[in-house]
Design a protein around this motif. Sequence first.
Motif, mmCIF file in Angstrom:
data_model
loop_
_atom_site.group_PDB
_atom_site.id
_atom_site.type_symbol
_atom_site.label_atom_id
_atom_site.label_comp_id
_atom_site.label_asym_id
_atom_site.label_seq_id
_atom_site.Cartn_x
_atom_site.Cartn_y
_atom_site.Cartn_z
ATOM 1 N N PRO A 44 47.481 117.885 53.769
ATOM 2 C CA PRO A 44 48.873 117.444 53.828
ATOM 3 C C PRO A 44 49.409 117.121 52.433
ATOM 4 O O PRO A 44 48.652 116.802 51.506
ATOM 5 C CB PRO A 44 48.815 116.189 54.708
ATOM 6 N N VAL A 45 50.722 117.221 52.279
ATOM 7 C CA VAL A 45 51.351 116.872 51.007
ATOM 8 C C VAL A 45 51.072 115.409 50.697
ATOM 9 O O VAL A 45 51.251 114.536 51.553
ATOM 10 C CB VAL A 45 52.866 117.124 51.062
ATOM 11 N N ASP A 46 50.640 115.157 49.483
ATOM 12 C CA ASP A 46 50.326 113.799 49.040
ATOM 13 C C ASP A 46 49.233 113.141 49.884
ATOM 14 O O ASP A 46 49.073 111.917 49.865
ATOM 15 C CB ASP A 46 51.581 112.908 49.058
ATOM 16 N N THR A 50 39.590 114.929 50.996
ATOM 17 C CA THR A 50 38.355 114.517 51.664
ATOM 18 C C THR A 50 37.356 115.653 51.610
ATOM 19 O O THR A 50 37.722 116.834 51.756
ATOM 20 C CB THR A 50 38.622 114.118 53.143
ATOM 21 N N THR A 51 36.132 115.320 51.445
ATOM 22 C CA THR A 51 35.095 116.354 51.337
ATOM 23 C C THR A 51 34.701 116.903 52.706
ATOM 24 O O THR A 51 33.981 117.898 52.787
ATOM 25 C CB THR A 51 33.853 115.758 50.661
ATOM 26 N N THR A 52 35.142 116.266 53.790
ATOM 27 C CA THR A 52 34.773 116.721 55.132
ATOM 28 C C THR A 52 35.867 117.572 55.773
ATOM 29 O O THR A 52 35.756 117.945 56.938
ATOM 30 C CB THR A 52 34.487 115.517 56.044
ATOM 31 N N ALA A 53 36.940 117.862 55.025
ATOM 32 C CA ALA A 53 38.069 118.583 55.606
ATOM 33 C C ALA A 53 37.636 119.921 56.195
ATOM 34 O O ALA A 53 38.119 120.334 57.248
ATOM 35 C CB ALA A 53 39.154 118.781 54.555
ATOM 36 N N TYR A 54 36.744 120.622 55.525
ATOM 37 C CA TYR A 54 36.296 121.932 55.981
ATOM 38 C C TYR A 54 35.689 121.840 57.389
ATOM 39 O O TYR A 54 35.963 122.665 58.264
ATOM 40 C CB TYR A 54 35.281 122.482 54.991
ATOM 41 N N ASP A 55 34.854 120.821 57.610
ATOM 42 C CA ASP A 55 34.235 120.624 58.925
ATOM 43 C C ASP A 55 35.218 120.051 59.928
ATOM 44 O O ASP A 55 35.194 120.416 61.107
ATOM 45 C CB ASP A 55 33.026 119.700 58.809
ATOM 46 N N ASP A 56 36.076 119.135 59.479
ATOM 47 C CA ASP A 56 37.002 118.476 60.398
ATOM 48 C C ASP A 56 37.984 119.456 61.036
ATOM 49 O O ASP A 56 38.299 119.355 62.226
ATOM 50 C CB ASP A 56 37.786 117.376 59.675
ATOM 51 N N GLY A 58 37.563 122.694 61.694
ATOM 52 C CA GLY A 58 36.877 123.475 62.717
ATOM 53 C C GLY A 58 36.519 122.647 63.932
ATOM 54 O O GLY A 58 36.586 123.118 65.068
ATOM 55 N N ARG A 59 36.139 121.392 63.675
ATOM 56 C CA ARG A 59 35.739 120.523 64.786
ATOM 57 C C ARG A 59 36.887 120.281 65.742
ATOM 58 O O ARG A 59 36.704 120.298 66.972
ATOM 59 C CB ARG A 59 35.229 119.190 64.229
ATOM 60 N N GLN A 60 38.089 120.061 65.233
ATOM 61 C CA GLN A 60 39.227 119.777 66.105
ATOM 62 C C GLN A 60 39.549 120.974 67.000
ATOM 63 O O GLN A 60 39.835 120.829 68.181
ATOM 64 C CB GLN A 60 40.449 119.400 65.260
ATOM 65 N N VAL A 61 39.481 122.163 66.446
ATOM 66 C CA VAL A 61 39.733 123.363 67.243
ATOM 67 C C VAL A 61 38.627 123.542 68.286
ATOM 68 O O VAL A 61 38.885 123.879 69.446
ATOM 69 C CB VAL A 61 39.837 124.596 66.332
ATOM 70 N N ARG A 62 37.392 123.296 67.863
ATOM 71 C CA ARG A 62 36.275 123.434 68.808
ATOM 72 C C ARG A 62 36.401 122.470 69.982
ATOM 73 O O ARG A 62 36.123 122.821 71.137
ATOM 74 C CB ARG A 62 34.943 123.211 68.077
ATOM 75 N N LEU A 63 36.832 121.244 69.727
ATOM 76 C CA LEU A 63 36.969 120.260 70.799
ATOM 77 C C LEU A 63 38.034 120.679 71.815
ATOM 78 O O LEU A 63 37.867 120.504 73.021
ATOM 79 C CB LEU A 63 37.309 118.886 70.213
ATOM 80 N N VAL A 64 39.140 121.221 71.311
ATOM 81 C CA VAL A 64 40.179 121.703 72.224
ATOM 82 C C VAL A 64 39.636 122.847 73.081
ATOM 83 O O VAL A 64 39.815 122.881 74.306
ATOM 84 C CB VAL A 64 41.426 122.166 71.434
ATOM 85 N N THR A 96 45.882 116.413 61.773
ATOM 86 C CA THR A 96 44.809 115.665 62.437
ATOM 87 C C THR A 96 43.646 115.479 61.482
ATOM 88 O O THR A 96 43.327 116.369 60.683
ATOM 89 C CB THR A 96 44.321 116.398 63.702
ATOM 90 N N GLU A 97 43.028 114.329 61.526
ATOM 91 C CA GLU A 97 41.819 114.051 60.742
ATOM 92 C C GLU A 97 41.999 114.337 59.252
ATOM 93 O O GLU A 97 41.102 114.849 58.583
ATOM 94 C CB GLU A 97 40.642 114.869 61.290
ATOM 95 N N GLY A 98 43.186 114.068 58.730
ATOM 96 C CA GLY A 98 43.400 114.250 57.300
ATOM 97 C C GLY A 98 43.588 115.682 56.869
ATOM 98 O O GLY A 98 43.583 115.972 55.663
#
Length: 248
Positions: A44-46, A50-56, A58-64, A96-98
């Motif tokens: 997101p702008v400003d 986070t170093t976990t963005a790459y995993d986060d 994919g995780r959100q899409v997987r949960l849906v 979501t999730e940063g």
Amino acid sequence: MRRGDAKGRKAERPTWVREFRDFLDSRDDELTFTATMRVEWCRPVDGPSTTTAYDDAGRQVRLVAQGMAKQRSVLRAEATEQDINYELRRRTPWLTEGVEILRAQVSLHVDDHTRSSAERMAQLRRETALEDIARQQTAARIRFMQDEILRTPATARLYLALEQNAQHGALPPGTDINEIVRDAQQWHPQAQWVVIAQLLHTFLTNLSAEDRGDLLRTVRGMFEEYGEKELAEQLPVTLREAPQGRPA
């Protein structure tokens, strides 16, 4: 500053794409979808890095995808895929999730072995359901026979005569309708002997077991005294407890 000036255009945010595969549980026991998921996202702008963005992302899409796949059979892979992607399109762009998920897509695949297993399970469920229906129908028929058909000899004879006839609702040739009518009248609930029998049953039910035995012995003696030895022998020595609401 003029519109369109390169210095005035907002710098585009860098985006990342992640594509991965996973197995999604279905509603069929031990059977899964094979899913290929593709996620395009950015920060997101400003927003904080986070170093976990790459995993986060994919995780959100997987949960849906998992939440919807769990409710579906693997036999409906195409429809499930359509519904998952519709839900993802509805959510995006999705903060979501940063991370901000810009686009996401899920492809589902079911191999032949999994599909065959699901078809066998579905067939077993159908057979079990049909067996349950058959058992319920049999139980209902038994109750109907006990409560209605076998209540009197007249209704039993009439029912059997109709059942044995190929044309439902008509009596077979040679049936003595007058005899059936006489039987029906004889066993009518308001017939005098039926009323007397019901009163005697109520009287016996209200007696103690010892008094019932004494009364039965007295009746046996009366039968023998009037020369009805065979009737006396058929009379029980003790009276069994009858189910509530039904004659003994």
